[in-house]
Write a protein that holds these residues in place. Structure first.
Motif, PDB file in Angstrom:
ATOM      1  N   VAL A  62      -0.129  14.798  -4.498  1.00 43.94           N
ATOM      2  CA  VAL A  62       0.270  13.414  -4.212  1.00 43.94           C
ATOM      3  C   VAL A  62       0.583  12.673  -5.505  1.00 43.94           C
ATOM      4  CG1 VAL A  62      -0.460  11.230  -3.222  1.00 43.94           C
ATOM      5  CG2 VAL A  62      -1.078  13.368  -2.079  1.00 43.94           C
ATOM      6  N   GLU A  63      -0.272  12.845  -6.496  1.00 45.28           N
ATOM      7  CA  GLU A  63      -0.034  12.193  -7.791  1.00 45.28           C
ATOM      8  C   GLU A  63       1.312  12.624  -8.363  1.00 45.28           C
ATOM      9  OE1 GLU A  63      -2.338  11.466 -12.044  1.00 45.28           O
ATOM     10  OE2 GLU A  63      -2.793  13.268 -10.863  1.00 45.28           O
ATOM     11  N   ALA A  64       1.634  13.899  -8.233  1.00 46.72           N
ATOM     12  CA  ALA A  64       2.905  14.411  -8.750  1.00 46.72           C
ATOM     13  C   ALA A  64       4.085  13.820  -7.993  1.00 46.72           C
ATOM     14  CB  ALA A  64       2.923  15.932  -8.659  1.00 46.72           C
ATOM     15  N   ALA A  65       3.940  13.625  -6.692  1.00 49.15           N
ATOM     16  CA  ALA A  65       5.034  13.044  -5.901  1.00 49.15           C
ATOM     17  C   ALA A  65       5.290  11.600  -6.308  1.00 49.15           C
ATOM     18  CB  ALA A  65       4.703  13.124  -4.407  1.00 49.15           C
ATOM     19  N   VAL A  66       4.226  10.847  -6.540  1.00 50.72           N
ATOM     20  CA  VAL A  66       4.379   9.460  -6.989  1.00 50.72           C
ATOM     21  C   VAL A  66       5.029   9.426  -8.368  1.00 50.72           C
ATOM     22  CG1 VAL A  66       3.132   7.370  -7.669  1.00 50.72           C
ATOM     23  CG2 VAL A  66       2.486   8.588  -5.577  1.00 50.72           C
ATOM     24  N   ARG A  67       4.602  10.323  -9.227  1.00 45.60           N
ATOM     25  CA  ARG A  67       5.189  10.375 -10.568  1.00 45.60           C
ATOM     26  C   ARG A  67       6.661  10.766 -10.496  1.00 45.60           C
ATOM     27  NH1 ARG A  67       2.482  14.302 -12.600  1.00 45.60           N
ATOM     28  NH2 ARG A  67       0.629  13.031 -12.934  1.00 45.60           N
ATOM     29  N   PHE A  68       7.001  11.652  -9.559  1.00 41.25           N
ATOM     30  CA  PHE A  68       8.406  12.039  -9.372  1.00 41.25           C
ATOM     31  C   PHE A  68       9.249  10.815  -9.018  1.00 41.25           C
ATOM     32  CE2 PHE A  68      11.806  13.054  -6.393  1.00 41.25           C
ATOM     33  CZ  PHE A  68      12.526  14.021  -7.084  1.00 41.25           C
ATOM     34  N   ALA A  69       8.737   9.980  -8.133  1.00 37.81           N
ATOM     35  CA  ALA A  69       9.477   8.773  -7.752  1.00 37.81           C
ATOM     36  C   ALA A  69       9.676   7.864  -8.954  1.00 37.81           C
ATOM     37  CB  ALA A  69       8.742   8.042  -6.641  1.00 37.81           C
ATOM     38  N   GLN A  70       8.628   7.707  -9.743  1.00 34.04           N
ATOM     39  CA  GLN A  70       8.724   6.856 -10.936  1.00 34.04           C
ATOM     40  C   GLN A  70       9.683   7.443 -11.965  1.00 34.04           C
ATOM     41  OE1 GLN A  70       4.340   6.864 -11.502  1.00 34.04           O
ATOM     42  NE2 GLN A  70       4.531   4.636 -11.681  1.00 34.04           N
ATOM     43  N   ASP A  71       9.573   8.734 -12.205  1.00 31.21           N
ATOM     44  CA  ASP A  71      10.420   9.373 -13.211  1.00 31.21           C
ATOM     45  C   ASP A  71      11.884   9.400 -12.782  1.00 31.21           C
ATOM     46  OD1 ASP A  71       8.159   9.839 -14.711  1.00 31.21           O
ATOM     47  OD2 ASP A  71       7.990  11.963 -14.167  1.00 31.21           O
ATOM     48  N   THR A  72      12.116   9.574 -11.471  1.00 34.34           N
ATOM     49  CA  THR A  72      13.484   9.686 -10.975  1.00 34.34           C
ATOM     50  C   THR A  72      14.187   8.340 -10.930  1.00 34.34           C
ATOM     51  OG1 THR A  72      12.852  11.591  -9.622  1.00 34.34           O
ATOM     52  CG2 THR A  72      14.922  10.481  -9.048  1.00 34.34           C
ATOM     53  N   TYR A  73      13.473   7.302 -10.527  1.00 33.39           N
ATOM     54  CA  TYR A  73      14.116   6.002 -10.312  1.00 33.39           C
ATOM     55  C   TYR A  73      13.548   4.866 -11.157  1.00 33.39           C
ATOM     56  CZ  TYR A  73      16.142   8.382  -6.293  1.00 33.39           C
ATOM     57  OH  TYR A  73      16.821   9.259  -5.483  1.00 33.39           O
ATOM     58  N   GLY A  74      12.575   5.180 -12.017  1.00 32.76           N
ATOM     59  CA  GLY A  74      12.089   4.174 -12.960  1.00 32.76           C
ATOM     60  C   GLY A  74      10.855   3.416 -12.515  1.00 32.76           C
ATOM     61  N   ALA A  75      10.611   3.340 -11.216  1.00 32.01           N
ATOM     62  CA  ALA A  75       9.451   2.602 -10.707  1.00 32.01           C
ATOM     63  C   ALA A  75       9.311   2.904  -9.218  1.00 32.01           C
ATOM     64  CB  ALA A  75       9.621   1.099 -10.921  1.00 32.01           C
ATOM     65  N   LEU A  76       8.141   2.572  -8.674  1.00 39.53           N
ATOM     66  CA  LEU A  76       7.909   2.682  -7.238  1.00 39.53           C
ATOM     67  C   LEU A  76       7.542   1.303  -6.708  1.00 39.53           C
ATOM     68  CD1 LEU A  76       7.620   4.491  -4.714  1.00 39.53           C
ATOM     69  CD2 LEU A  76       5.189   4.724  -5.295  1.00 39.53           C
ATOM     70  N   HIS A  77       8.227   0.877  -5.641  1.00 39.86           N
ATOM     71  CA  HIS A  77       8.022  -0.463  -5.086  1.00 39.86           C
ATOM     72  C   HIS A  77       7.521  -0.454  -3.645  1.00 39.86           C
ATOM     73  CE1 HIS A  77      11.368  -0.533  -8.061  1.00 39.86           C
ATOM     74  NE2 HIS A  77      10.742  -1.595  -8.513  1.00 39.86           N
ATOM     75  N   LEU A  78       7.871   0.585  -2.896  1.00 34.63           N
ATOM     76  CA  LEU A  78       7.544   0.649  -1.472  1.00 34.63           C
ATOM     77  C   LEU A  78       7.021   2.043  -1.135  1.00 34.63           C
ATOM     78  CD1 LEU A  78      10.922  -0.864  -0.169  1.00 34.63           C
ATOM     79  CD2 LEU A  78       8.808  -2.136  -0.604  1.00 34.63           C
ATOM     80  N   ALA A  79       6.073   2.103  -0.191  1.00 39.26           N
ATOM     81  CA  ALA A  79       5.552   3.403   0.228  1.00 39.26           C
ATOM     82  C   ALA A  79       5.228   3.385   1.719  1.00 39.26           C
ATOM     83  CB  ALA A  79       4.310   3.782  -0.569  1.00 39.26           C
ATOM     84  N   VAL A  80       5.524   4.491   2.368  1.00 42.00           N
ATOM     85  CA  VAL A  80       5.188   4.667   3.783  1.00 42.00           C
ATOM     86  C   VAL A  80       4.409   5.971   3.899  1.00 42.00           C
ATOM     87  CG1 VAL A  80       6.046   4.875   6.138  1.00 42.00           C
ATOM     88  CG2 VAL A  80       7.307   3.492   4.462  1.00 42.00           C
ATOM     89  N   ASN A  81       3.149   5.861   4.259  1.00 39.52           N
ATOM     90  CA  ASN A  81       2.284   7.034   4.367  1.00 39.52           C
ATOM     91  C   ASN A  81       2.256   7.493   5.818  1.00 39.52           C
ATOM     92  OD1 ASN A  81       1.619   6.939   1.584  1.00 39.52           O
ATOM     93  ND2 ASN A  81       0.259   5.216   2.008  1.00 39.52           N
ATOM     94  N   ASN A  82       3.158   8.416   6.105  1.00 38.04           N
ATOM     95  CA  ASN A  82       3.454   8.798   7.478  1.00 38.04           C
ATOM     96  C   ASN A  82       3.030  10.224   7.817  1.00 38.04           C
ATOM     97  OD1 ASN A  82       5.130   8.500  10.084  1.00 38.04           O
ATOM     98  ND2 ASN A  82       6.083  10.270   9.086  1.00 38.04           N
ATOM     99  N   ALA A  83       2.747  11.055   6.822  1.00 37.73           N
ATOM    100  CA  ALA A  83       2.419  12.456   7.073  1.00 37.73           C
ATOM    101  C   ALA A  83       1.177  12.574   7.949  1.00 37.73           C
ATOM    102  CB  ALA A  83       2.205  13.188   5.754  1.00 37.73           C
ATOM    103  N   GLY A  84       1.242  13.458   8.938  1.00 38.73           N
ATOM    104  CA  GLY A  84       0.089  13.643   9.806  1.00 38.73           C
ATOM    105  C   GLY A  84       0.271  14.844  10.716  1.00 38.73           C
ATOM    106  N   ILE A  85      -0.839  15.298  11.299  1.00 41.36           N
ATOM    107  CA  ILE A  85      -0.819  16.412  12.249  1.00 41.36           C
ATOM    108  C   ILE A  85      -1.649  16.034  13.473  1.00 41.36           C
ATOM    109  CG2 ILE A  85      -0.499  18.159  10.467  1.00 41.36           C
ATOM    110  CD1 ILE A  85      -3.483  18.785  10.678  1.00 41.36           C
ATOM    111  N   GLY A  86      -1.463  16.793  14.558  1.00 40.02           N
ATOM    112  CA  GLY A  86      -2.170  16.497  15.789  1.00 40.02           C
ATOM    113  C   GLY A  86      -3.492  17.226  15.925  1.00 40.02           C
TER     114      GLY A  86
END
Length: 263
Positions: free
Chosen positions: A84-108
């Motif tokens: 998860v930390e790497a995914a957030v860092r990817f967003a920051q590195d790719t686009y410069g910053a992170l402003h919005l997040a939707v935590n939607n991943a889930g299983i039944g």
């Protein structure tokens, strides 16, 4: 299989609604996550498609790119804090910053009464649906603060407010998501980070296409609206909660359920 009720007319989307903002959406390779990523991209956001299914994430990002939406894909396992930390860092590195997040991943998870519920299944469902939301916010919130503020929406469920026989792990995890959302909202409201949750009812996704008609119709009957929801309808509520139009909405839990819980 789908209901006969017509889809309400789509609300016109301003292409500048989220201009200049980057959004990270987990579980975005399909269903509600993909519909949300598309809706945010239509509003001008740069979208990071994060999903455990690497191929699905890449395909979703490519589809959005073909629709003139700026999108990238990253593989994430929300049960692994480092991922998860790497995914957030990817967003920051790719686009410069992170402003919005939707935590939607889930299983039944499998269906069984509480007294018979498999402990390994319990742990897997809770790790994904509750721990995964905590890990996501744990790294998203500092990123949003570094960007000067932003907004988060967590996908809970109608089962974050009511019980459902045979689904103890899912119900417990989704109740936990609602409580976690409210707690984090109180902690960061004064720092410019808004955190809210949505509670979808049963949504007409490809996962239901293989259901027998009798079972499908039974689900429909649980919703006084007379049909199941569409992913786009949930995405529209999420987009509102992430937008400046919801500037005084903190710690809320919005049901999108065709009156399922109003009975």
């Amino acid at each position: 299989m789908s209901t006969s009720a017509p889809l309400p007319s789509a609300t016109p989307v301003s292409p500048d609604e989220f201009a200049g903002r980057t959004a990270l959406v987990t579980g975005a390779a399909s269903g509600i996550g993909l519909a949300t990523a598309r809706r945010l991209g239509q509003g001008g956001a740069r979208v990071v498609i994060a999903d455990y299914n690497a191929e699905g994430a890449a395909s979703a990002a490519a589809a959005l790119t073909d629709e003139a939406i700026e999108a990238s894909a990253v593989t994430v396992d929300v049960t692994d804090p480092a991922s998860v930390e790497a995914a957030v860092r990817f967003a920051q590195d790719t686009y410069g910053a992170l402003h919005l997040a939707v935590n939607n991943a889930g299983i039944g998870g499998e269906s069984a009464p509480t007294g018979d519920y498999d402990i390994d299944v319990w742990n897997r469902v809770v790790r994904t649906n509750l721990d995964g939301v905590f890990y996501s916010m744990r790294y998203e919130i500092p990123a949003l603060l570094a960007a000067g503020g932003g907004a988060i929406v967590n996908t809970a469920s109608i089962l974050g407010s009511v019980g459902f026989a045979g689904s103890p792990a899912y119900v417990a995890a989704k109740h936990g998501v609602v409580g976690l959302t409210k707690t984090a909202a109180t902690e960061y409201a004064a720092q410019g980070v808004r955190i809210n949750a949505v509670g979808p009812g049963f949504i007409d996704t490809p996962l239901l296409q293989g259901m027998e008609k009798e079972a499908y119709d039974g689900l429909v009957q649980l919703h006084p609206a007379g049909r199941l929801g569409r992913s786009e309808e949930v995405a529209e509520v999420i987009a509102f909660l992430l937008s400046d139009r919801a500037s005084f909405v903190h710690g809320s839990y919005h049901l999108v359920d065709g009156a399922y819980t109003a009975r």
